[in-house]
Design an enzyme around this catalytic site. Structure first.
Site, PDB file in Angstrom:
ATOM      1  CE1 TYR A 444       0.610   0.000   4.442  1.00  0.00           C
ATOM      2  CE2 TYR A 444      -1.686  -0.552   4.747  1.00  0.00           C
ATOM      3  CZ  TYR A 444      -0.439  -0.321   5.272  1.00  0.00           C
ATOM      4  OH  TYR A 444      -0.267  -0.411   6.613  1.00  0.00           O
ATOM      5  CD  GLU A 445      -0.276   5.412   1.798  1.00  0.00           C
ATOM      6  OE1 GLU A 445      -0.173   6.258   0.913  1.00  0.00           O
ATOM      7  OE2 GLU A 445      -1.241   5.356   2.571  1.00  0.00           O
ATOM      8  N   GLY A 446       1.436   2.812  -2.708  1.00  0.00           N
ATOM      9  CA  GLY A 446       2.295   2.611  -3.874  1.00  0.00           C
ATOM     10  C   GLY A 446       3.141   1.371  -3.652  1.00  0.00           C
TER      11      GLY A 446
END
Lengths: 601, 601
Positions: A444-446
């Site tokens: 997550y978050e890229g």
């Protein structure tokens, strides 16, 4: 068994000793945060982590979150823990005093984040997302919105979310479909909108910890150009505040489902539907990605810290078991003659695993502290040169911190499972939870692949390599100054070699990538690992020199400094050699990676 | 989505093409198993895996096993699937025809095992454990026991287990406490015993698939010397067979609990209590470890195949998603102009992950097939030289297959999760299950650290390095014969370099380990990886040469052979460089690994 005691001594080391010469310190604005004060804060945070959050980690995993009639319940004890956390002022720790925060330096705050993630990763998401959301609001919302929402969010009375992903788009946000239609152009917040659409993977999207939830939602205005250039950011509360500031009527936000995940089960990951929900623009129309990236970049460093946090808890839990579990005898002679066998910590292969985890954690903590100091300098430095250098360094290291720490945190969690053997695969041991929990941080978050592309595609070439210089310069100075050191000469030589490989790789990628961007992309993940290893090598070599000095000066903490030198040596012996693999992989280019016909897969 | 189609073409390649010159083929006893027949068997096995077992994989994970009133139930559909499997003769596939088996060559059998593990790892344990148990009984039990138990076990009517671990001892079996007291010295099976004790982690220890369960139990006789030299092996049925061979009275074996595990949830892992249960010796008194190791060695190769099996399923599921999921545009120009984005398989970093998984799987399959051929030669070769060489090769490669394949299988499963991004973390995707399931294979049947110690501590020094020669010899011959090859010269050079590093490391470890066994132990895990990488490099280089020849001869399977060459090139570019890291780590020795005071951890 899940065991955790905050590594306060090492935290103080990276906070006060390791980076003293990095040029990011001595900030007037933060003078009130003396070592005495920050150490007291860290000690208090440790108590909250150890005594309040850790006991809920396993039970939260077992119980998970539930959704019934549109109501999401967090596991037993979470509400009480959150209230305690909020009342203790921990939600407001790093926020701006203007909105009721305590303005704690990031260099200290990131260490408290690590503790919270070590003791209870699921819990950390609730205050963590709120803090991220306040950052975007502070930076981009109009004053009226700030006044109406920030005090309640900073205090933790209300929580926040980031609503980006939709079922058909995650990384590629240009495809998102949630719509925002203008509603009342003349309201107190500069004009309201009605938002409709479906969002997925919303951490803390709905829960029972706070009386209101403030969603930051990416959506398209009717006149939006296609792609990422047509995305705007909106603030959409779960309940519309009444005039007295208390939560009023529901705002059309409903939970369609909570996700069944591999881990992180006490964090409510929601599918949210927005049905004509009222919202207000944060930042300019069609400029939502900019505001979202402000939030995202802060969050990316924090997600890196999540990896470190779980890695540390996994390490400590593995050490506990390796000292407790009796199995086999030491190859160098019986160590526990009174017992039926020796503790497994005597076995070299168990040592290998423990030392690997230890090196990953200490190395990550050292880099994290460096970046956190830059975050403080970026915000508070009076010297524009220092500020600029801090900005460059943060830009460069954000993807490294996010991807490297989370890769290593997951690896550490898996090593902990391995140290436990069969018992590690059983839920009761608590360590398989670390592996399941840590796994999400690589995504997550890229995803970590996206971080690597950010590094080679954006950060490396920016301003003709200027960001890189903020890192290359201190490393090269350090190597020059300490070459041929009597005790650590071989270490510095190892660093020099890895740094040379990094410089060569940088040149190769820059050159090849100019002609063919796929060449840069094909090298990205290995390049990120390579720069991460060099950064760790640099901090470990520095740490060894500082430790030697302290020992020579007759420090009363002999054990700590000696252990630091041993861990540094282990890093250079056993971890840094990964740099050669990364270098060779980069050198090989994209040919074999891209040659296969899609149909042949 | 869990997607699986048996990789029949590659299976036929490793079975019939890749190892034709290894000297283990042409076994008279197996002449009836012509390529036509074995390919038909593989095709049938593929159908069972795809159509019967795969559909139960996710549901089995969700439902898990349950224990109620002492009765263990497998998930819905498992009983029906097992009946179908048994009636189809799949349980008896590789067993000796003397006991009703079909005597299938291991070279074919290991491929069917791979399919079963790909489609449903939990299911594979039930017939798998039975097969392992029959091996020990065949090798060590008296004739009367064989007659009474083997036909029912080989057919799959009854199942088997291995009962080794106790709460306080796993790796260090010398500490085990289960007791066996002589009972009736004159019974039909050479004397009966009463066994009492508690065992944990017993796979398939209790379930509803078969009418009886035959436990092989390690226990101590009253006059047993302490440690591993006082352990005997017993056969203990759940129900004592009546005179007509049907299950009779219960035999004091009860389930205390089923374990809550990270994965493998449809496999019932039991805590068993033996309370004065009647059993019979398998093998001689106090020689139980020998019989158990016969079984264990067979099982270790099979556990390696488990890693490969899950790795293959993870790969295919990731490929499916990477072709289906539209996100972003290719850096080398739009590939899917009709759609809103390109499939993510166009992105180099996604390719990197897919190709890595593919190389791991094809490389493991190639090594596995080689070892399986040796298993056949060991059993059936008429030439004693071939038999001896096969034995050496199996002894050497068993720990490598077990540890390398399971490490890589888990890595592949995690790469699949990463390819799916956020969706991979959600249970519905099916891929996080692969990671949870695959994790156990690195632990059971001897942790991968134990495999590495077996390799450097027992296999490497045995008979002055004779086992190693069974592997070094063909590699060195191949390198000599193909050096400077026009197309693959660089590949052969890479192999030669890695092989050189392996030889050097062997010398270093042998030399240092002689004086200090901890030096060998400190190098073990890296040495195992190094030999595994060289073995993969050798099989990939060989495969590339064979593929070139087939293409030059105008093979109608251009796609298959071209892909083989691409994968081989990828392996040499991107995976083999790991060998350098392992070499450098080995070279660094034990010093920094062992230097830390236990109290400093």
């Amino acid at each position: 068994m899940q065991v955790y005691e905050a590594p306060l001594r090492d935290m103080k080391f990276v906070l006060n000793e390791l980076h003293a010469d990095d040029g990011f310190g001595g900030l007037e604005a933060l003078e009130e945060f003396t070592p005495d004060l920050t150490e007291a804060i860290l000690e208090e945070a440790a108590k909250v982590a150890q005594d309040v959050l850790l006991p809920l980690n396993r039970s939260g995993d077992i119980e998970g979150c539930t959704l019934e009639n549109g109501v999401v319940r967090t596991p037993s004890g979470f509400k009480e823990a959150y209230d305690l956390f909020r009342e203790g002022g921990w939600c407001a720790l790093a926020s701006d005093p203007e909105w009721g925060g305590q303005g704690l330096p990031e260099a200290v705050n990131k260490l408290t984040e690590e503790m919270i993630c070590s003791s209870n990763l699921s819990f950390s998401l609730y205050p963590g997302l709120t803090h991220g959301a306040t950052t975007a609001i502070e930076g981009y919302a109009c004053d009226a919105l700030k006044q109406a929402y920030l005090p309640k969010m900073v205090s933790g009375e209300w929580s926040g979310t980031m609503c980006l992903t939709e079922p058909h788009c995650g990384t590629d946000l240009g495809m998102l479909r949630t719509k925002a239609v203008p509603q009342d152009p003349d309201d107190a917040f500069g004009g309201s909108y009605r938002l409709s659409g479906a969002k997925i993977f919303i951490s803390a999207g709905e829960h029972d910890l706070t009386e209101n939830i403030v969603h930051l939602v990416l959506a398209r205005l009717p006149d939006a150009p296609p792609g990422v250039k047509g995305i705007s950011l909106f603030l959409v509360p779960k309940y519309l505040p009444k005039d007295d500031g208390t939560p009023g009527p529901a705002n059309g936000v409903s939970v369609a489902a909570i996700e069944h995940k591999m881990g992180l089960k006490a964090s409510a990951t929601c599918q949210l539907n927005f049905d004509e929900s009222i919202g207000w623009l944060v930042g300019k129309p069609h400029k939502g990605m900019e505001a979202m990236f402000t939030m995202m970049n802060t969050e990316r460093v924090s997600v890196g810290i999540q990896g470190l946090g779980v890695g540390e808890a996994a390490y400590q839990s593995a050490v506990w078991y390796a000292k407790d579990r009796l199995q086999g005898r030491s190859l160098s002679g019986v160590k526990n003659p009174a017992g039926p066998a020796d503790p497994i910590i005597v076995h070299p292969d168990v040592r290998r695993m423990l030392m690997t985890m230890r090196a990953y954690n200490e190395g990550s903590r050292a880099i994290g502290a460096w970046v956190a100091r830059a975050l403080d300098a970026e915000r508070h430095a009076s010297d524009p040169e220092v500020k600029a250098r801090a900005e460059d360094f943060i830009a460069l290291m954000t993807p490294v911190v996010k991807a490297l720490f989370t890769d290593l945190g997951f690896e550490s969690a898996n090593l902990a499972v391995q140290v436990y053997g069969g018992h590690g695969y059983i839920a009761e041991s608590g360590v398989e939870q670390f592996a399941r929990d840590a796994r999400i941080a690589m995504i997550y978050e890229g995803t970590n692949g996206i971080q690597a592309l950010d590094l080679v595609g954006r950060k490396m070439p920016a301003h003709m390599g200027r960001y890189l210089r903020s890192f290359f310069h201190p490393v090269s100075q350090f190597v020059e100054a300490n070459k041929g050191d009597a005790d650590f000469g071989k270490m510095i030589e190892g660093l020099e070699k890895a740094f040379g490989a990094l410089q060569l790789s940088t040149g190769t990628i820059a050159q090849k990538g100019m002609k063919d961007p796929e060449e840069a992309a094909a090298a990205a993940t290995d390049y990120l690992r390579l720069i991460g290893l060099v950064a760790m090598g640099y901090t470990f070599a520095k740490a060894a020199l500082i430790a030697r000095k302290a020992l020579a000066e007759g420090s009363g903490e002999k054990g700590f400094y000696e252990a630091k030198i041993v861990t540094a040596r282990f890093f250079f012996d056993r971890i840094l050699p990964q740099a050669t693999t990364a270098f060779l992989a980069i050198k090989s280019g994209k040919a074999s990676m891209m040659a296969m016909d899609v149909d042949a897969f």
